[in-house]
Structure formats: structure tokens, C-alpha cells
Write a protein that holds these residues in place. Structure first.
Motif, PDB file in Angstrom:
ATOM      1  N   SER A  36       0.839  -1.197   0.000  1.00  0.00           N
ATOM      2  CA  SER A  36       0.000   0.000   0.000  1.00  0.00           C
ATOM      3  C   SER A  36       0.872   1.244   0.000  1.00  0.00           C
ATOM      4  CB  SER A  36      -0.908   0.012   1.232  1.00  0.00           C
ATOM      5  OG  SER A  36      -0.154   0.326   2.395  1.00  0.00           O
ATOM      6  N   GLN A  37       0.256   2.365  -0.264  1.00  0.00           N
ATOM      7  CA  GLN A  37       0.981   3.635  -0.194  1.00  0.00           C
ATOM      8  C   GLN A  37       1.563   3.873   1.195  1.00  0.00           C
ATOM      9  OE1 GLN A  37      -2.138   6.333  -1.465  1.00  0.00           O
ATOM     10  NE2 GLN A  37      -1.178   6.628  -3.468  1.00  0.00           N
ATOM     11  N   ASP A  38       0.876   3.424   2.224  1.00  0.00           N
ATOM     12  CA  ASP A  38       1.295   3.689   3.592  1.00  0.00           C
ATOM     13  C   ASP A  38       2.433   2.787   4.064  1.00  0.00           C
ATOM     14  OD1 ASP A  38      -0.658   5.632   3.774  1.00  0.00           O
ATOM     15  OD2 ASP A  38      -2.152   4.260   4.637  1.00  0.00           O
ATOM     16  N   THR A  69      13.136   1.187  -1.742  1.00  0.00           N
ATOM     17  CA  THR A  69      11.843   1.828  -1.950  1.00  0.00           C
ATOM     18  C   THR A  69      11.991   2.888  -3.036  1.00  0.00           C
ATOM     19  OG1 THR A  69      12.134   3.639  -0.370  1.00  0.00           O
ATOM     20  CG2 THR A  69      11.346   1.517   0.519  1.00  0.00           C
ATOM     21  N   HIS A  70      10.888   3.569  -3.324  1.00  0.00           N
ATOM     22  CA  HIS A  70      10.950   4.626  -4.333  1.00  0.00           C
ATOM     23  C   HIS A  70      11.915   5.737  -3.916  1.00  0.00           C
ATOM     24  CE1 HIS A  70       8.998   7.781  -7.060  1.00  0.00           C
ATOM     25  NE2 HIS A  70       9.575   6.897  -7.842  1.00  0.00           N
ATOM     26  N   ASP A  94       4.148   7.173  -2.944  1.00  0.00           N
ATOM     27  CA  ASP A  94       2.956   7.782  -3.537  1.00  0.00           C
ATOM     28  C   ASP A  94       2.354   6.928  -4.646  1.00  0.00           C
ATOM     29  OD1 ASP A  94       3.229   9.957  -1.870  1.00  0.00           O
ATOM     30  OD2 ASP A  94       4.267  11.197  -3.355  1.00  0.00           O
ATOM     31  N   PHE A  95       3.170   6.126  -5.332  1.00  0.00           N
ATOM     32  CA  PHE A  95       2.689   5.372  -6.490  1.00  0.00           C
ATOM     33  C   PHE A  95       2.395   3.915  -6.168  1.00  0.00           C
ATOM     34  CE2 PHE A  95       5.429   8.799  -8.115  1.00  0.00           C
ATOM     35  CZ  PHE A  95       4.501   9.475  -8.897  1.00  0.00           C
ATOM     36  N   ILE A 146       7.256   5.679 -14.817  1.00  0.00           N
ATOM     37  CA  ILE A 146       7.615   6.921 -14.142  1.00  0.00           C
ATOM     38  C   ILE A 146       9.081   7.259 -14.426  1.00  0.00           C
ATOM     39  CG2 ILE A 146       7.726   8.104 -11.926  1.00  0.00           C
ATOM     40  CD1 ILE A 146       5.725   5.997 -10.882  1.00  0.00           C
ATOM     41  N   GLY A 147       9.288   8.359 -15.081  1.00  0.00           N
ATOM     42  CA  GLY A 147      10.653   8.792 -15.360  1.00  0.00           C
ATOM     43  C   GLY A 147      11.220   8.269 -16.656  1.00  0.00           C
ATOM     44  N   GLY A 148      10.459   7.409 -17.371  1.00  0.00           N
ATOM     45  CA  GLY A 148      10.960   6.880 -18.628  1.00  0.00           C
ATOM     46  C   GLY A 148      12.189   6.014 -18.438  1.00  0.00           C
TER      47      GLY A 148
END
Length: 511
Positions: free
Chosen positions: A164-166, A365-366, A171-172, A414-416
Motif C-alpha cells: 500500500s501507499q502507507d 523503496t521509491h 505515492d505510487f 515513471i521517469g521513462g
């Protein structure tokens, strides 16, 4: 029968081959186990060695010096991997996969293998047809498989699906807004059409057990000398492709859009999933079962990908609802058996983009992907954007009009190709289980990462880089007679730098 070596590498993927050669170079005896009969994983099944490497300067070691030189034709790449491994004193065990693992305390002492001969089209042997066979004993194990089976059989914690986002403040993460919404009635006689998933109804950002689509990276040809006919599957019914018929009707005579269904997206000589098309050359939703499934389940899903493509080709070649020009174009295509001669044109590896992921000491993580972290134990760089192919295809109402339609969900890029434009470090801790979970296992492919971070890290050159560093660490643990968590990390970083690994981007100009 029992076989013994210093290092056991499980999985003849590109990463597995690099790990085996590295351990051999470092002076260890090595056993390499490959469940199929082909080395090279996805690089022998359609992806090119440099294809997912937009910043070649971020790659070093054997990946740069050997793998990048194996060519672009999968047939040549396959031969190169086999010749490379044959050049070393490495014992290779083909057509066997891990069945169970023995442990003493926090260490794997042995793994038991079972037979796993693939069928003529490369489909893995179902579990029910497999029998116990060999035992492998080693001091240190590396799981370089796409599925993380050795990790799982050893009882090491792992993750599947989408956080989950949490969970990690991404965020994605989790369920995403729909894409490719198309005004097509998703029902017939009150029942959901085939090729659609029932929407689970979870909100955007929620955790679920889905993961992105798999597919084949395949070649087609109209040349009679190379063409292998694509035949319909047993029990073919046009009714199973009613969604396709409705989508074709929606597209009309737009040949370019129709080609997005089949063959798909012409990537780099081979065809890939066309993510901008509502329907394309692979089923959606079934990868969730493959991730943690047994080999009965996986064999069925692998064959389903083949049979779906066969049925799709037949439908688009024969059904009167398809524009005649496109019917003729599609019917002329067969698989190019000159590329994959051992399997009658079918790629020998399903593109398993993600399955299990280690729950290790450090979870990427992101924040790592966008360079908001600075780990001191980097063993290689990753360098792609967050690349997630569609996860589900569902019935969905238009929120403004209430009209029913069909949409995909989960697709992100995201970001290509360049991500943030700056490679990011992958720490040693991300391939390392917690010491209590296992002290003699490293996992460079199914590494510890969230669904989002793995989607950026999951490129073959990155797996190879991490595998080389993992093998150096494994030999160091072997010689020091210690757990992989207790090795001298500065010593590891010095040695991999001597081998040419690139572990930081501070001296490079941003791209």
C-alpha cells in the motif's frame, strides 16, 4: 546421489551465469543449477544484453566486459552463455529444480532437487510429473532464479504483490487509477466477458496480491523457410475472444492500432506487450498466481500464455468481424523458428517480470530510486524508471456518465528509461536476508524491494551486476567461515572495485 561444492548458484539466468563465473574466478568450486535446458534466461529469450541499459557507463565488471559482448540475436546469446560457462570448471546441472532445503540453525546445509524437463515448447514440467533426484551440498548458496524458489524453500521471508501507499510511504504504490478506458460493454447475458477480472473494489493506494503482466518476447516472420505455423489451441472457441471482437469493432480499420493487439509492440526486433492497447499479446491477471505458485500452477500459467497467443492469432486471422486486410496480414505470420530453433519458435523463457521479493535487511523503496538515500554499502547501480506493465483488466464505469467500459489498471512508466537521469545505488543489505533468517544465502535477483522499487531495478544488467558482487561476497564468507551478514563489507567493496564494478555515480556528470 549427492554433489558437493563451495558455492551453489541456483538459476541459469544471466545473473546466475555471472555469479557462477565470478565465484569460479575467485577460486571457489561451483555448481550451477538450471531448471530448464538453456542458460541465459531472458537474454536468450528475446531481451538484448544492452536493451534496458540507457546509461552504459553505470555498468562494470563481467556484465560490461563479457555479457554486453554476447550479441543481439537470442540464438547467439544462448550459445555465448553456454560457451562461456563451458570455458570454466563449473558443474552445471540442467533440468532439475529445488524441491526442499535442509537447514542446521540459520544455515542451509543441503537442497534436494527434482526433475524438471521442459516440454518441446519450453513449458516447465508440472509438479505432479516431477520426481526427487539429486542432493546438493554447499557452504554458500546464491538464488539467482526469477522466482526465488531456493529462498522460499529455505524458509526465508519474502513478499509478493503490491504494498500500500502507507507501507513504505510511496505515492505510487498499491492499486492505481485505471488506464486505457474504452467504451466497450464488458458483459454478455449478465456475465463478465472472458479475459476480464472481477474488480476487487479496493481504493487507489491499497495493498493487493496482484503483480504486473508477464509475456513472451517473440519473433514472427512470413518467410516460409523460417516460419513455424501458429496453430489454434485445443478447444479453441471464438467466444473466448469476444472482448477482442468488441475491441476490434471499436478500432475499426485502424491497422496500426490493430497491430497493437497482435503482434504487439515491435521493441528491438522482437515483439513485446503493447501497454497502450486495451488488449494485446498476453493475458492479464494470471501473474498473481504464478508468483508464489507451485509448478502445477506455473506450468498451467506458462501454457496459458502460449495458448492465449495461439488463440488470439487464430481469431484475428479467421474471424469475419476482423477487417479483411488485417486478417490476411495476421494469417501470414508464423513464429520465427530460426531464432528459437529448440522450441519451434517459442521463446524458452516466459518473461517473469517479478515474482517473490526477499524481505531482507534493507528494503529498496521509491526513495532509493529517486536518490533520496545514500547507502554506504552499494554493490552496484540501477538506472531505470519505475516500469510497471498493466496488472489487471476490469469492467469500469465512467465516473461522469456512469457508462460501462473496460480498462486496464496498474500501468506506470515513471521517469521513462532514464528514471531520474541519475543511477542509484543498491546496497549489499538488499540482497542479504536477516542473519536469523539465513546466514549462507544471497539473493541478487529476487532482491529486497517494494513492488515500486523492484519495477525500476528489475533489469537484466542490474541483476548481473548484483550477482557478481554477491558471488564475491559468497567467496569471502566461505574463506572467512562466517555468515554473509558478518563479512568485512569494506573488503568486499574494495574487491568488487578491483573487478571493475561501478558502485557510485558521484564522479560522473548527470545524464
Amino acid at each position: 546421489m549427492t554433489m558437493t561444492a563451495d558455492i551453489c548458484v541456483y538459476g541459469g539466468t544471466p545473473a546466475g551465469c555471472v555469479a557462477a563465473m565470478t565465484a569460479y574466478d575467485e577460486g571457489a568450486s561451483v555448481i550451477l543449477i538450471e531448471p530448464g535446458r538453456w542458460l541465459g534466461g531472458m537474454l536468450s529469450a528475446g531481451i538484448k544484453p544492452r536493451q534496458d541499459c540507457p546509461i552504459p557507463a553505470a555498468v562494470g565488471g563481467l556484465t560490461r566486459d563479457a555479457v554486453f559482448g554476447f550479441g543481439d540475436n537470442p540464438r547467439d546469446v544462448l550459445r555465448a552463455f553456454h560457451d562461456w560457462i563451458d570455458s570454466a570448471d563449473i558443474t552445471v546441472v540442467f533440468e532439475h529444480r529445488v524441491r526442499s532445503a535442509e537447514r542446521a540453525g540459520n544455515r542451509i546445509t543441503a537442497i534436494q532437487l527434482e526433475t524438471s524437463q521442459p516440454d518441446p515448447w519450453g513449458v516447465p514440467l508440472p509438479a505432479d510429473a516431477s520426481v526427487p533426484d539429486l542432493e546438493i551440498r554447499a557452504s554458500v548458496f546464491l538464488d539467482a532464479s526469477y522466482e526465488g524458489d531456493l529462498m522460499a524453500r529455505a524458509g526465508v521471508p519474502y513478499r509478493t504483490g503490491r504494498e500500500s501507499q502507507d507501507d513504505f510511504h510511496e505515492d505510487f504504490a498499491g492499486v492505481r487509477p485505471v488506464t486505457n478506458w474504452t467504451a466497450i460493454d464488458p458483459y454478455a447475458a449478465g456475465e463478465l466477458l472472458p479475459l476480464l477480472d472481477q474488480d476487487h473494489g479496493l481504493p487507489v493506494g491499497a495493498r493487493d496480491d496482484y503483480t504486473q503482466a508477464y509475456n513472451f518476447r517473440f519473433y514472427v516472420t512470413t518467410d516460409p523457410a523460417r516460419r513455424a505455423e501458429i496453430t489454434p489451441p485445443a478447444g479453441y472457441s471464438a467466444a473466448d475472444y469476444e472482448l477482442v471482437r468488441r475491441y476490434v469493432e471499436h478500432l475499426g480499420d485502424d491497422l496500426e492500432a490493430l497491430r497493437g493487439i497482435f503482434p504487439g509492440w515491435l521493441n528491438s526486433g522482437e515483439y513485446n506487450y503493447q501497454r497502450a492497447s486495451l488488449v494485446t499479446n498476453a493475458p492479464l491477471g494470471v501473474s498473481r498466481e504464478y508468483q508464489d505458485g507451485d509448478w502445477n500452477t506455473r506450468s498451467r500459467i506458462w501454457r496459458r500464455h502460449i495458448d492465449y497467443l495461439r488463440g488470439l492469432h487464430h481469431f484475428l486471422s479467421t474471424d469475419p468481424s476482423v477487417p479483411e486486410a488485417f486478417r490476411k496480414e495476421t494469417a501470414a505470420y508464423g513464429l520465427d523458428k530460426s531464432i528459437f530453433p529448440d522450441t519451434d519458435g517459442w521463446p524458452p523463457q516466459l518473461y517473469v517480470r517479478v515474482a517473490r521479493r526477499l524481505d531482507g535487511i534493507y528494503t529498496l523503496t521509491h526513495a532509493d530510486v529517486v536518490n533520496r538515500t545514500d547507502p554506504e554499502d552499494s554493490i552496484g547501480l540501477a538506472l531505470f524508471g519505475v516500469d510497471v506493465y498493466p496488472v489487471r483488466r476490469i469492467a469500469q464505469r465512467d465516473p461522469e456518465t456512469g457508462q460501462w467500459g473496460v480498462a486496464t489498471e496498474g500501468d506506470m512508466f515513471i521517469g521513462g528509461h532514464l528514471g531520474t537521469g541519475r543511477p542509484y545505488p543498491v546496497p549489499y543489505r538488499a540482497i542479504t536476508p536477516r542473519q536469523a533468517d539465513c546466514g549462507n544465502l544471497l539473493v541478487p535477483v529476487c532482491l529486497s524491494a517494494t513492488h515500486i522499487a523492484y519495477a525500476a531495478t528489475r533489469m537484466e544488467p542490474v541483476f548481473c551486476v548484483l550477482a557478481e558482487s554477491a558471488a564475491v561476497a559468497a567467496v569471502q564468507a566461505l574463506r572467512d567461515r562466517t555468515d554473509v551478514q558478518r563479512i568485512d563489507v569494506p573488503k568486499l567493496l574494495t574487491r568488487i572495485a578491483e573487478r571493475g564494478q561501478v558502485t557510485g555515480w558521484g564522479t560522473h556528470a548527470d545524464v
